[in-house]
Design a protein around this motif. Structure first.
Motif, short mmCIF file in Angstrom:
data_model
loop_
_atom_site.label_atom_id
_atom_site.label_comp_id
_atom_site.label_asym_id
_atom_site.label_seq_id
_atom_site.Cartn_x
_atom_site.Cartn_y
_atom_site.Cartn_z
N ILE A 148 18.87 -10.99 9.98
CA ILE A 148 19.29 -10.83 8.59
C ILE A 148 18.08 -10.65 7.69
O ILE A 148 18.08 -9.81 6.78
CB ILE A 148 20.13 -12.04 8.16
N MET A 194 20.45 -12.52 -2.73
CA MET A 194 20.91 -13.30 -1.59
C MET A 194 21.52 -14.62 -2.04
O MET A 194 22.46 -15.12 -1.43
CB MET A 194 19.76 -13.54 -0.62
N ASP A 251 13.75 -16.69 3.92
CA ASP A 251 14.08 -17.13 5.28
C ASP A 251 15.23 -18.14 5.24
O ASP A 251 16.18 -18.05 6.03
CB ASP A 251 12.86 -17.80 5.93
N LEU A 266 17.50 -18.52 2.96
CA LEU A 266 18.75 -17.86 2.59
C LEU A 266 19.30 -17.05 3.75
O LEU A 266 20.53 -16.98 3.93
CB LEU A 266 18.52 -16.95 1.39
N SER A 267 18.42 -16.45 4.55
CA SER A 267 18.92 -15.70 5.70
C SER A 267 19.63 -16.61 6.67
O SER A 267 20.68 -16.27 7.21
CB SER A 267 17.77 -15.00 6.43
N GLU A 268 19.04 -17.78 6.89
CA GLU A 268 19.69 -18.72 7.81
C GLU A 268 21.06 -19.12 7.30
O GLU A 268 22.05 -19.14 8.04
CB GLU A 268 18.82 -19.97 7.98
N ARG A 269 21.11 -19.42 6.01
CA ARG A 269 22.40 -19.84 5.44
C ARG A 269 23.41 -18.71 5.53
O ARG A 269 24.58 -18.94 5.83
CB ARG A 269 22.20 -20.22 3.98
N LEU A 270 22.96 -17.51 5.27
CA LEU A 270 23.87 -16.38 5.34
C LEU A 270 24.41 -16.20 6.74
O LEU A 270 25.59 -15.90 6.93
CB LEU A 270 23.16 -15.10 4.90
N SER A 271 23.54 -16.38 7.74
CA SER A 271 24.01 -16.19 9.11
C SER A 271 25.06 -17.23 9.46
O SER A 271 26.01 -16.93 10.17
CB SER A 271 22.85 -16.24 10.08
N LEU A 283 27.07 -18.73 7.20
CA LEU A 283 28.27 -18.49 6.40
C LEU A 283 29.06 -17.31 6.91
O LEU A 283 30.28 -17.28 6.82
CB LEU A 283 27.88 -18.26 4.95
N LEU A 284 28.35 -16.31 7.44
CA LEU A 284 29.06 -15.13 7.86
C LEU A 284 29.93 -15.39 9.07
O LEU A 284 30.80 -14.59 9.39
CB LEU A 284 28.08 -14.01 8.18
#
Lengths: 225, 91
Positions: A98, A201, B64, B66-71, B73-74
């Motif tokens: 991501i 984001m 980084d 936020l990317s973890e959280r997004l992964s 949540l998705l």
């Protein structure tokens, strides 16, 4: 003459031709800076002279990355891309995937005008390598070699400003061997872009978190039988 | 001051003037959240550069996270919500 009033200017499309030219040629040479100095002198008839010229500098540099429209475009593209990423990669690497996707989208939004965006776009699976390099260099140099005046292994007697420029060059992608002038320009653009990335984001995360099954105020989760 | 002059001598091929560097440093200073309120002539270039590096590092870390959280949540969202989410983003 009212067109020089920064607080009223519409950031997206309603700009003077001079400002448009500077935006496109912002990263080439010192031509943009000269114009900037002239415009600051012309703002002399404002009330708070210093404040306005400082705000003018701030708003100009970030005009590209601070518009709502730009952020919305970025966040919706990001949302679409990230959903595809989930299907492709395994769960362990999703976070890094991501991050890579987000960075590449950011570079695309820069429309190739800056060096860091071109560097990101031209080096796809390099995330792991980059992390390793940064870790080795930073811990080694900052812990063992504190005094800048001592003769070091590779460099002797570099003034501290030069050292910081080097560190900065390592942090911005594709800017290791760039002149200090270009490096500073790239840094201003890169910081604004990163800020927009964080804002987008965060908004996306807030929306997704708001729609989690535990919290169904928005009515997004339909009950399935 | 002397460090800046010696830097322009070391740069060699291109003539980099102090004015250009000063201007860029002040631009950079406007972007940094901590140094934005100071008067520009009291902040040294070294400090601006240091703050820049720190700020970029912290932004990277935030991305980084936020990317973890997004992964995470998705994992819970599905296609039916996509249109709604997109419309929410456009507000």
């Amino acid at each position: 003459m009212d067109s020089f009033d920064e607080s009223n200017c519409d950031t997206s499309l309603d700009m003077e031709p001079k400002r448009k030219k500077r935006r496109i040629g912002n990263n080439d040479d010192g031509g943009g800076e000269d114009e900037l100095i002239r415009r600051r002198q012309r703002n002399d008839d404002d009330d708070d002279d210093d404040d306005d010229s400082r705000n003018a500098v701030y708003r100009e540099v970030t005009k590209r990355w601070r518009t709502d429209k730009e952020q919305q475009i970025y966040s919706s593209k990001l949302f679409q891309a990230v959903r595809h990423v989930r299907r492709r990669s395994s769960s362990a690497r999703t976070g890094k995937a991501i991050r890579e996707t987000a960075d590449r989208l950011l570079a695309v939004s820069a429309k190739g005008a800056t060096r860091w965006s071109r560097a990101i776009l031209s080096s796809p699976p390099s995330l792991r390598l980059k992390k390793r390099q940064v870790k080795v260099r930073v811990t080694g140099c900052s812990r063992l070699r504190r005094k800048p005046e001592e003769a070091m292994r590779r460099k002797n007697k570099l003034p501290p400003v030069q050292k910081k420029l080097r560190v900065l060059g390592r942090m911005i992608p594709g800017c290791r061997k760039v002149s200090s002038l270009n490096l500073l320009e790239e840094a201003t653009d890169y910081i604004s872009a990163l800020e927009m990335q964080v804002r987008a984001m965060t908004a996306l995360t807030a929306i997704l978190a708001g729609s989690s099954p535990a919290d169904d105020r928005l009515g997004l989760n339909v009950v399935r039988s | 001051m002397s460090s800046r002059r010696s830097r322009s001598r070391q740069s060699g091929s291109s003539r980099i003037t102090d004015d250009q560097i000063n201007d860029l440093v002040s631009k950079l200073q406007q972007l940094l959240p901590e140094l934005r309120n100071n008067r520009s002539d009291k902040v040294s270039a070294g400090k601006v550069l240091q703050e820049t590096c720190n700020y970029i590092r912290s932004l990277h870390r935030e991305v980084d996270d936020l990317s973890e959280r997004l992964s995470e949540l998705l994992a819970t969202t599905d296609t039916a919500q996509a249109a709604i989410i997109r419309s929410l983003l456009m507000q």
